[in-house]
Design a protein around this motif. Structure first.
Motif, PDB file in Angstrom:
ATOM      1  N   GLU A 711     -72.235   6.212  -6.110  1.00  0.00           N
ATOM      2  CA  GLU A 711     -71.771   7.597  -6.152  1.00  0.00           C
ATOM      3  C   GLU A 711     -70.455   7.706  -6.920  1.00  0.00           C
ATOM      4  O   GLU A 711     -70.102   8.775  -7.417  1.00  0.00           O
ATOM      5  CB  GLU A 711     -71.634   8.156  -4.730  1.00  0.00           C
ATOM      6  N   PHE A 712     -69.724   6.607  -7.000  1.00  0.00           N
ATOM      7  CA  PHE A 712     -68.549   6.551  -7.874  1.00  0.00           C
ATOM      8  C   PHE A 712     -68.839   5.722  -9.119  1.00  0.00           C
ATOM      9  O   PHE A 712     -68.466   6.087 -10.232  1.00  0.00           O
ATOM     10  CB  PHE A 712     -67.355   5.935  -7.132  1.00  0.00           C
ATOM     11  N   LEU A 713     -69.524   4.611  -8.931  1.00  0.00           N
ATOM     12  CA  LEU A 713     -69.734   3.643 -10.009  1.00  0.00           C
ATOM     13  C   LEU A 713     -70.940   4.056 -10.842  1.00  0.00           C
ATOM     14  O   LEU A 713     -72.081   3.895 -10.427  1.00  0.00           O
ATOM     15  CB  LEU A 713     -69.951   2.259  -9.394  1.00  0.00           C
ATOM     16  N   ASP A 714     -70.667   4.619 -11.995  1.00  0.00           N
ATOM     17  CA  ASP A 714     -71.702   5.062 -12.926  1.00  0.00           C
ATOM     18  C   ASP A 714     -71.857   3.972 -13.996  1.00  0.00           C
ATOM     19  O   ASP A 714     -70.916   3.695 -14.738  1.00  0.00           O
ATOM     20  CB  ASP A 714     -71.303   6.392 -13.550  1.00  0.00           C
ATOM     21  N   HIS A 715     -73.034   3.363 -14.063  1.00  0.00           N
ATOM     22  CA  HIS A 715     -73.235   2.182 -14.907  1.00  0.00           C
ATOM     23  C   HIS A 715     -72.880   2.467 -16.362  1.00  0.00           C
ATOM     24  O   HIS A 715     -73.359   3.417 -16.965  1.00  0.00           O
ATOM     25  CB  HIS A 715     -74.685   1.712 -14.807  1.00  0.00           C
ATOM     26  N   ARG A 716     -72.002   1.629 -16.888  1.00  0.00           N
ATOM     27  CA  ARG A 716     -71.534   1.678 -18.270  1.00  0.00           C
ATOM     28  C   ARG A 716     -70.723   2.933 -18.569  1.00  0.00           C
ATOM     29  O   ARG A 716     -70.455   3.243 -19.725  1.00  0.00           O
ATOM     30  CB  ARG A 716     -72.690   1.526 -19.269  1.00  0.00           C
ATOM     31  N   ARG A 717     -70.310   3.650 -17.526  1.00  0.00           N
ATOM     32  CA  ARG A 717     -69.397   4.780 -17.716  1.00  0.00           C
ATOM     33  C   ARG A 717     -68.106   4.550 -16.933  1.00  0.00           C
ATOM     34  O   ARG A 717     -67.024   4.658 -17.502  1.00  0.00           O
ATOM     35  CB  ARG A 717     -70.060   6.092 -17.283  1.00  0.00           C
ATOM     36  N   THR A 718     -68.229   4.270 -15.645  1.00  0.00           N
ATOM     37  CA  THR A 718     -67.031   3.985 -14.855  1.00  0.00           C
ATOM     38  C   THR A 718     -67.027   2.542 -14.354  1.00  0.00           C
ATOM     39  O   THR A 718     -66.191   2.174 -13.540  1.00  0.00           O
ATOM     40  CB  THR A 718     -66.920   4.941 -13.652  1.00  0.00           C
ATOM     41  N   GLY A 719     -67.964   1.746 -14.793  1.00  0.00           N
ATOM     42  CA  GLY A 719     -68.037   0.344 -14.385  1.00  0.00           C
ATOM     43  C   GLY A 719     -69.399  -0.225 -14.695  1.00  0.00           C
ATOM     44  O   GLY A 719     -70.217   0.425 -15.348  1.00  0.00           O
ATOM     45  N   LEU A 720     -69.642  -1.431 -14.238  1.00  0.00           N
ATOM     46  CA  LEU A 720     -70.954  -2.062 -14.384  1.00  0.00           C
ATOM     47  C   LEU A 720     -71.568  -2.249 -12.999  1.00  0.00           C
ATOM     48  O   LEU A 720     -70.891  -2.698 -12.072  1.00  0.00           O
ATOM     49  CB  LEU A 720     -70.841  -3.421 -15.082  1.00  0.00           C
ATOM     50  N   VAL A 721     -72.836  -1.898 -12.893  1.00  0.00           N
ATOM     51  CA  VAL A 721     -73.566  -2.031 -11.634  1.00  0.00           C
ATOM     52  C   VAL A 721     -74.444  -3.274 -11.716  1.00  0.00           C
ATOM     53  O   VAL A 721     -75.161  -3.476 -12.699  1.00  0.00           O
ATOM     54  CB  VAL A 721     -74.434  -0.786 -11.357  1.00  0.00           C
ATOM     55  N   ALA A 733     -72.579  -9.782 -16.159  1.00  0.00           N
ATOM     56  CA  ALA A 733     -71.682  -8.631 -16.247  1.00  0.00           C
ATOM     57  C   ALA A 733     -70.260  -9.074 -16.606  1.00  0.00           C
ATOM     58  O   ALA A 733     -69.598  -8.455 -17.445  1.00  0.00           O
ATOM     59  CB  ALA A 733     -71.687  -7.862 -14.935  1.00  0.00           C
ATOM     60  N   ILE A 734     -69.792 -10.145 -15.970  1.00  0.00           N
ATOM     61  CA  ILE A 734     -68.450 -10.646 -16.289  1.00  0.00           C
ATOM     62  C   ILE A 734     -68.375 -11.070 -17.746  1.00  0.00           C
ATOM     63  O   ILE A 734     -67.430 -10.736 -18.471  1.00  0.00           O
ATOM     64  CB  ILE A 734     -68.081 -11.818 -15.359  1.00  0.00           C
ATOM     65  N   MET A 735     -69.393 -11.784 -18.188  1.00  0.00           N
ATOM     66  CA  MET A 735     -69.380 -12.282 -19.559  1.00  0.00           C
ATOM     67  C   MET A 735     -69.417 -11.144 -20.562  1.00  0.00           C
ATOM     68  O   MET A 735     -68.763 -11.204 -21.619  1.00  0.00           O
ATOM     69  CB  MET A 735     -70.583 -13.211 -19.773  1.00  0.00           C
ATOM     70  N   GLU A 736     -70.151 -10.072 -20.238  1.00  0.00           N
ATOM     71  CA  GLU A 736     -70.204  -8.922 -21.146  1.00  0.00           C
ATOM     72  C   GLU A 736     -68.822  -8.294 -21.298  1.00  0.00           C
ATOM     73  O   GLU A 736     -68.405  -7.942 -22.400  1.00  0.00           O
ATOM     74  CB  GLU A 736     -71.201  -7.884 -20.632  1.00  0.00           C
ATOM     75  N   LEU A 737     -68.093  -8.155 -20.190  1.00  0.00           N
ATOM     76  CA  LEU A 737     -66.769  -7.554 -20.256  1.00  0.00           C
ATOM     77  C   LEU A 737     -65.742  -8.487 -20.889  1.00  0.00           C
ATOM     78  O   LEU A 737     -64.813  -8.035 -21.563  1.00  0.00           O
ATOM     79  CB  LEU A 737     -66.306  -7.147 -18.857  1.00  0.00           C
ATOM     80  N   VAL A 738     -65.904  -9.790 -20.679  1.00  0.00           N
ATOM     81  CA  VAL A 738     -65.001 -10.753 -21.320  1.00  0.00           C
ATOM     82  C   VAL A 738     -65.161 -10.686 -22.837  1.00  0.00           C
ATOM     83  O   VAL A 738     -64.184 -10.721 -23.595  1.00  0.00           O
ATOM     84  CB  VAL A 738     -65.274 -12.180 -20.799  1.00  0.00           C
ATOM     85  N   ALA A 739     -66.407 -10.564 -23.292  1.00  0.00           N
ATOM     86  CA  ALA A 739     -66.687 -10.581 -24.730  1.00  0.00           C
ATOM     87  C   ALA A 739     -66.393  -9.245 -25.409  1.00  0.00           C
ATOM     88  O   ALA A 739     -66.210  -9.201 -26.627  1.00  0.00           O
ATOM     89  CB  ALA A 739     -68.149 -10.961 -24.956  1.00  0.00           C
TER      90      ALA A 739
END
Length: 779
Positions: A711-721, A733-739
């Motif tokens: 309800e808060f975490l919108d995938h690829r908008r306010t975070g990764l689900v 998910a971690i690797m995507e954000l690291v890269a």
């Protein structure tokens, strides 16, 4: 010359055209093994489909999706996959019709096995354009036990679904009906394996008011189309229905749908005469007697639950006229959904705490229906139910009105908890009691056990703390102590904080004895078969004035799994004060963590408890650290699993520089600006405070799709689900954000903006104060 039905469906009188293109549509939810078995029968077809459309109401693993896409590519089948935009089978089937491009949609359950010539026969029958829909011959499983066979026989005696439309479609019969060995006219289509023309579905969509696995949705569509287009049974198209019932709802919800959907569908689609009503009443009576008799056996709880649900659904359905009214024009009564002004009370007569609103708030008031993302300041008005909510259990949250400080003057609240530990729920309680003073509310805190480590902070805010109220599990003296506190401090309302257990039980009894209302503030997300409110607390449901859920998903779960009275639940999201998370600069925070600019810091901030699944975080860190020496991992928090976490870290081979166990920290707000990625991988979670704090500090956040998190975490908008408690999903998910630093920064900015705009502690305290004012009768 073509005939046109009343629905506007053109029925050609020409001879059959060429074979239509066929899309196989499968709506699935978390049953990968059953889905795989169904698809194996599709790959063996003598005529392969042109498209395969999978609508996923759960979370199909990425490798499974990739495997299916490759299977389709090798066979020349167009592969289409989407997550369901809304919960429920009917919504998923409508979504598939919007996606597909083929002439015919062959809907299959994910637990059927098709004969090799199944699709060829469907194409043969649907080649006649006068056929609007076709059903296969469905072989249902037979019950082996004598009792089960007797139960199955009871449905035959009941004459279930015997009533049906009698009208004949306009125009000549399809030529295929001249060959009885190939096709015969069908009274209805079977949802397990039914084919419909795509244009028909797109124009006359499945009824999304029939939710969950939509008991009777196939009959509803069949009965609605039967007077207007030809429906046939393809005699040579055969499927075996394996009937995997693992995703079905609980017994009470099933009973509710059995009677409510049955009556709703028949009244909506059929002209019922006196004889039909005799058949309907006979069928419902036989089923009720069957459940009553079978409740004397080993399945007592299930059959009594289904019987009670049937009664709720029956009363709710009989209150409806003309096949039903929108949920927003109803309120939740003792027996279910009651429509305002449809055989029930008028809007003015409907009980205030159970009433649905129209689209506009009452004149002169600024109302907001909690859970509908409406604000205290009136920036957003009342809204329709959020997309994806199950419509047959969408009942209005307890509404709260914005209240002036004068109306709240000298309201006194006793919050009851076990102890003030260093956890997210306890910190949220401290933030709330501090901010409620700005609304004129004076707070007190009662601890059943010892006061706990946060008691000093609480007293430092000028909030009195009473501890040691419950000395033994069965210490009835707690009622005397709580009544004394209520009387001496002129308490107006008691709030049992952080769910059920002793807090709810003793608070409810003390409130009843003292004559003050009780509010239960739940931080626990219910799940099927795992009741959190104990039997003793369930017996006290009606003594509780209001329940507070942290999100709309939790509210619905409380109704569905805990059977909490629906009209008494309000939604109040967690909120934080964003200011402290912007005081410390990133450079200062990085220095305190001993990080330089080349490092990427990844943290998990959670109490060390089993459900938080620190083992998943540690394993993901072990995998990622092997290929990237710039990664630094932090575990912040303490708890009963500390020894286990230390053992796992030691076994991972990660050194103290790469993986740091930091224990409980009072300066989390000062550390977070130096963290690049914050994550949770819990198997269960309700609405994480860490998620809001990390977002306020500008950290990109990764969280599991559990509870109310999305309800808060919108995938690829306010975070990764990610998938809950899943090492692969977390590591990816971690690797995507690291890269991708740009993505990391974009997610962090959007999340911070949303926290500031919608999830401030002022908003939370405003909603909570409005609820308290309502409960004590100040509005």
């Amino acid at each position: 010359m073509a005939a046109e039905g009343r629905l506007g469906i053109v029925l050609p009188e020409s001879e059959p055209s060429c074979d239509p293109t066929i899309a196989v549509v499968i709506c699935t939810r978390d049953r990968p093994l059953a889905l795989a078995e169904t698809l194996e029968s599709i790959w063996r077809q003598t005529r392969l489909p042109d498209e395969l459309v999978v609508i996923d109401d759960g979370r199909l693993a990425d490798d499974v999706q990739d495997g299916l896409a490759e299977q389709c590519r090798r066979r020349g089948i167009v592969w289409r996959y989407e997550r369901s935009r809304s919960r429920g089978l009917t919504a998923a089937r409508n979504q598939a019709a919007d996606m597909a491009a083929s002439d015919v949609l062959q809907y299959l359950d994910d637990d059927v096995t098709c004969s090799p010539g199944f699709l060829a026969e469907v194409g043969r029958v649907m080649a006649d354009p006068r056929v609007g829909g076709a059903t296969a011959v469905v072989e249902e499983p037979t019950f082996s036990g004598r009792t089960s066979r007797l139960y199955q026989f009871g449905y035959c005696v009941a004459g279930w679904w015997r009533a049906s439309p009698r009208a004949r479609p306009p125009g000549p019969r399809p030529s295929v009906l001249g060959r009885p060995a190939v096709a015969v006219r069908a009274r209805w289509l079977s949802g397990a394996a039914m084919a419909l023309r795509r244009d028909v579905v797109r124009e006359h969509r499945f009824d999304e008011g029939l939710t969950e696995y939509a008991l009777g949705e196939d009959r509803e569509m069949s009965y609605r189309l039967a007077p207007h287009c030809w429906l046939v049974e393809a005699r040579r198209a055969r499927v075996v229905h394996r009937r995997d019932v693992t995703q079905r709802t609980d017994a009470r919800r099933l009973g509710y749908m059995t009677s409510f959907n049955y009556l709703r569908i028949l009244r909506k689609t059929c002209r019922l005469g006196a004889g039909d009503w005799v058949v309907i009443c006979w069928g419902l009576a036989v089923l009720a007697v069957m459940h009553a008799v079978w409740s004397l056996g080993r399945s007592r709880r299930a059959h009594l639950g289904e019987l009670r649900g049937m009664l709720d659904g029956l009363v709710a359905a009989l209150r409806l006229r003309g096949g039903g009214v929108p949920a927003r024009d109803c309120y939740w009564g003792r027996f279910g959904l009651i429509p305002v002004g449809h055989g029930g009370p008028t809007l003015q007569e409907a009980p205030a705490r159970r009433r649905c609103h129209s689209d506009e708030p009452p004149a002169g008031r600024r109302c907001h229906s909690l859970g509908m993302r409406s604000e205290v300041d009136g920036r957003r008005g009342l809204a329709e139910p959020a997309a994806g909510l199950p419509a047959d259990i969408w009942t209005p949250p307890l509404t709260i009105e914005a209240t002036s400080r004068d109306a709240l003057r000298d309201v006194r609240v006793l919050f009851v908890t076990n102890r003030l530990e260093a956890g997210g729920a306890e910190r949220m309680l401290l933030s709330l009691v501090e901010y409620l003073r700005r609304f004129g509310i004076r707070s007190f805190v009662g601890c059943l056990k010892d006061a706990g480590p946060l008691a000093g902070s609480c007293r430092g805010l000028g909030i009195p703390v009473f501890d040691g109220l419950l000395r033994l599990k069965t210490d009835v003296g707690v009622l005397v102590r709580m009544r004394r506190i209520v009387a001496e401090n002129r308490i107006n309302v008691i709030v049992a904080a952080h769910s059920g257990g002793d807090r709810m039980f003793w608070s409810t009894l003390a409130g009843r004895l003292s004559g003050v209302p009780v509010v239960v503030w739940s931080h626990w997300f219910p799940s099927p078969g795992a009741a959190h409110f104990e039997r003793a607390n369930r017996m006290l449901y009606r003594q509780v004035g209001a329940y507070v859920a942290l999100g709309e998903a939790q509210r619905l779960a409380m109704i569905r799994h805990e059977h909490v009275p629906a009209g008494r639940i309000a939604v109040v999201h967690n909120g934080i004060e964003p200011g402290p998370f912007a005081v410390v600069s990133r450079a200062d925070a990085r220095r305190s963590l001993d990080l330089d600019e080349r490092h990427v810091a990844v943290a998990i901030i959670a109490n060390l408890r089993r459900e938080k699944r620190h083992d998943v975080f540690i394993e993901a860190a072990r995998r990622l650290a092997a290929g990237n020496d710039a990664l630094r991992f932090f575990v912040i928090g303490d708890g009963p699993e500390r020894r286990v976490v230390e053992t796992l870290v030691a076994a991972s081979g990660l050194d103290d520089e790469t993986m740091r166990l930091m224990g409980t920290r009072e300066d989390v707000a000062a550390l977070l600006p130096g963290i690049d990625i914050c994550c949770l991988c819990s198997e269960t979670e309700c609405f994480s405070l860490t998620m809001l704090e990390a977002s306020a500090a500008g950290c990109a956040f990764i969280g599991p799709a559990v509870g109310c998190m999305t309800e808060f975490l919108d995938h690829r908008r306010t975070g990764l689900v990610i998938r809950p408690a899943d090492v692969d999903s977390l590591a990816d998910a971690i690797m995507e954000l690291v890269a991708d630093e740009a993505l990391r920064n974009r997610l962090a900015r959007a999340a911070r903006e949303r926290v500031i705009g919608e999830y401030g502690v002022r908003d939370m305290a405003g909603r909570f104060s409005g609820l308290l004012a309502r409960v004590v009768g100040r509005v």
